[in-house]
Design a protein around this motif. Structure first.
Motif, PDB file in Angstrom:
ATOM      1  N   TYR A   1       8.770 -13.558  46.115  1.00 52.96           N
ATOM      2  CA  TYR A   1       9.071 -12.403  45.998  1.00 52.96           C
ATOM      3  C   TYR A   1       8.678 -11.501  44.949  1.00 52.96           C
ATOM      4  CZ  TYR A   1      12.371 -13.929  49.830  1.00 52.96           C
ATOM      5  OH  TYR A   1      12.903 -14.510  50.964  1.00 52.96           O
TER       6      TYR A   1
ATOM      7  N   GLU B   1      -1.389 -21.649  48.576  1.00 50.22           N
ATOM      8  CA  GLU B   1      -1.822 -20.121  48.383  1.00 50.22           C
ATOM      9  C   GLU B   1      -3.486 -20.334  47.994  1.00 50.22           C
ATOM     10  OE1 GLU B   1      -1.521 -17.507  49.527  1.00 50.22           O
ATOM     11  OE2 GLU B   1       0.493 -18.736  51.760  1.00 50.22           O
TER      12      GLU B   1
ATOM     13  N   GLU C   1       2.186  -6.962  46.051  1.00 45.71           N
ATOM     14  CA  GLU C   1       2.341  -6.654  47.569  1.00 45.71           C
ATOM     15  C   GLU C   1       2.152  -7.843  48.108  1.00 45.71           C
ATOM     16  OE1 GLU C   1       1.227  -2.593  48.595  1.00 45.71           O
ATOM     17  OE2 GLU C   1       2.700  -1.382  47.533  1.00 45.71           O
ATOM     18  N   SER C   2       1.420  -8.664  47.480  1.00 43.65           N
ATOM     19  CA  SER C   2       0.327  -9.804  48.491  1.00 43.65           C
ATOM     20  C   SER C   2      -0.273 -10.745  47.265  1.00 43.65           C
ATOM     21  CB  SER C   2      -0.785  -9.218  49.075  1.00 43.65           C
ATOM     22  OG  SER C   2      -1.425  -8.923  48.486  1.00 43.65           O
ATOM     23  N   VAL C   3      -1.116 -12.062  47.673  1.00 46.18           N
ATOM     24  CA  VAL C   3      -0.980 -12.807  47.585  1.00 46.18           C
ATOM     25  C   VAL C   3      -2.381 -12.134  46.042  1.00 46.18           C
ATOM     26  CG1 VAL C   3      -2.096 -15.606  47.089  1.00 46.18           C
ATOM     27  CG2 VAL C   3       0.065 -14.504  48.423  1.00 46.18           C
ATOM     28  N   GLU C   4      -2.707 -11.878  46.919  1.00 44.45           N
ATOM     29  CA  GLU C   4      -4.010 -11.014  46.306  1.00 44.45           C
ATOM     30  C   GLU C   4      -4.344 -10.260  45.385  1.00 44.45           C
ATOM     31  OE1 GLU C   4      -3.441 -11.658  49.489  1.00 44.45           O
ATOM     32  OE2 GLU C   4      -4.607 -12.607  50.135  1.00 44.45           O
ATOM     33  N   ASP C   5      -2.678 -10.094  45.356  1.00 46.87           N
ATOM     34  CA  ASP C   5      -2.308  -8.579  44.274  1.00 46.87           C
ATOM     35  C   ASP C   5      -1.960  -9.190  42.946  1.00 46.87           C
ATOM     36  OD1 ASP C   5      -3.010  -6.429  45.613  1.00 46.87           O
ATOM     37  OD2 ASP C   5      -1.299  -6.001  46.568  1.00 46.87           O
TER      38      ASP C   5
ATOM     39  N   ILE D   1       6.430 -12.177  50.192  1.00 49.16           N
ATOM     40  CA  ILE D   1       5.022 -12.671  49.415  1.00 49.16           C
ATOM     41  C   ILE D   1       4.125 -13.692  49.430  1.00 49.16           C
ATOM     42  CG2 ILE D   1       4.665 -10.235  48.628  1.00 49.16           C
ATOM     43  CD1 ILE D   1       4.193 -12.148  45.940  1.00 49.16           C
ATOM     44  N   ILE D   2       4.802 -14.744  50.097  1.00 48.97           N
ATOM     45  CA  ILE D   2       5.097 -16.327  50.851  1.00 48.97           C
ATOM     46  C   ILE D   2       6.056 -16.991  50.921  1.00 48.97           C
ATOM     47  CG2 ILE D   2       3.392 -18.607  49.525  1.00 48.97           C
ATOM     48  CD1 ILE D   2       3.346 -17.123  46.565  1.00 48.97           C
TER      49      ILE D   2
END
Length: 297
Positions: A140, A175, A145-149, A243-244
Motif C-alpha cells: 500500500y 511484478e 498509485e500503481s506499480v508503474e509509478d 497496489i500489489i
C-alpha cells in the motif's frame, strides 16, 4: 343469665375457629414459599448441570478478522456442547507464549512459515490442526498509485517478521521489481538474497507488524507491505487499495494451532470443522468482501 352465657360461649368458639383458619393459611403460605424455593433450587441445579456439560476451550486470536470469525462460530460450537472463550491479541508474540504456558488451548493467527520459525527458535511443541483462511498480503502507498509509478530509490517497508520477508519479496519479483537468487527457496528469502534491483529500491525491515499502518499514514512516498488483518482494522480494502496483492492461491493459510498433546482433542477438532463449515465460510466471504479467502481443506 343463661342467654348471656350462651352468647359468650358462641363468641369464644367463633374466635377460636377464626384463629385456627388464620394459622392454617399462614402454614399454607409457608409451605408454598418452601415449594417455590425448592423449585428455584432445582432450576438452579439444572442450569448448573447443563453448563457443566459444556466443554470449555480457550482460543487466542488476532482482533481482526480472527476474533470476529470466532465470535460467529461460538453459537455453532455451543450447539455441539462446546463453550468458546476468545482471548484477543494485538501482536504476534504472546499468543504462542500463552499457548505454550497452558493459558490457551489453541490459537488462531499464524501461517505455516511463522509457526515453523517459532518452533525452531523457541522450542515450542505445537501442531497445526488445519487452515481456516488465507489473508492475501498487500503493498500500500499514500501517493504511489500503481506499480508503474514506483520511482527509483523508493523505500519499501516490510515488518520485522522475517517469515513474511520471502512472501513479500516474491510478490515484488512477480511484478518485475527485483530478482531473487534462484538457488534460494523464495519462501525463505531475505533482502540479502536480492541479486537484481534495477530501481535501487531501499528496504526498511525494522517495523513491528502492528505499526505498519502508522508508517503507511506517515511515510507518504513509501510502499508498505501490510498484513491483511491490520489493513482491514485500519479501514483499508485490500482488493481496492493495494497496489500489489497476493493471489488467492497463496500457501500462507492462517491455522488453528495447539500443543502436540492436544492433537486429537475432540473439541479442538470440532472447532476446525465449524470454522470450515459453509455458514462460517459464507460469513467470511460476505463480511470481508474478498479480503480473506476461506480454506475448506
Amino acid at each position: 343469665m343463661k342467654k348471656l352465657i350462651i352468647f359468650l360461649l358462641t363468641a369464644l368458639l367463633s374466635l377460636a375457629l377464626v384463629a385456627c383458619g388464620t394459622a392454617d393459611n399462614e402454614e399454607g403460605a409457608e409451605d408454598t414459599s418452601n415449594s417455590e424455593e425448592n423449585t428455584e433450587e432445582t432450576n438452579d441445579e439444572g442450569a448448573t448441570e447443563e453448563n457443566e456439560e459444556l466443554t470449555k476451550i480457550v482460543v487466542g486470536a488476532s482482533a481482526v478478522p480472527h476474533s470476529e470469525v470466532l465470535e460467529q462460530a461460538a453459537p455453532l460450537l455451543e450447539e455441539q456442547g462446546i463453550e468458546l472463550q476468545i482471548e484477543t491479541y494485538q501482536e504476534y508474540v504472546l499468543p504462542n507464549q500463552d499457548l505454550d504456558s497452558g493459558l490457551l488451548d489453541a490459537n488462531y493467527y499464524q501461517h505455516t512459515p511463522f509457526l515453523e520459525t517459532e518452533k525452531e527458535q523457541k522450542g515450542y511443541d505445537f501442531v497445526d490442526l488445519g487452515g481456516v483462511h488465507i489473508e492475501p498480503i498487500g503493498f500500500y502507498s499514500k501517493n504511489v498509485e500503481s506499480v508503474e509509478d514506483i520511482e527509483e530509490g523508493t523505500t519499501i517497508i516490510m515488518s520485522r517478521n522475517v517469515p513474511d520477508h520471502g512472501r513479500n519479496l516474491l510478490l515484488l519479483q512477480e511484478e518485475g521489481l527485483i530478482t531473487l537468487d534462484e538457488d534460494v527457496d523464495p519462501t525463505e528469502a531475505t533482502v540479502e538474497d536480492i541479486v537484481e534491483n534495477p530501481l535501487n529500491l531501499e528496504f526498511d525491515t525494522s517495523i513491528e507488524p502492528a505499526l505498519l499502518t502508522q508508517n503507511y499514514e506517515r511515510e507518504e512516498d513509501t510502499v508498505v507491505a501490510i498484513n491483511t488483518n491490520y489493513a482491514i482494522e485500519h479501514g483499508l480494502v485490500p482488493t481496492e487499495d493495494a497496489i500489489i496483492l497476493e493471489s488467492p492461491d497463496s500457501p500462507y493459510a492462517n491455522l488453528i494451532v495447539a500443543r502436540s498433546e492436544d492433537e486429537d482433542n475432540e473439541a479442538l477438532q470440532t472447532l476446525v470443522d465449524v470454522l470450515r463449515s459453509e455458514e462460517i465460510q459464507t460469513f467470511m466471504e460476505e463480511e470481508y468482501d474478498g479480503a480473506i479467502i476461506p480454506v475448506s481443506e
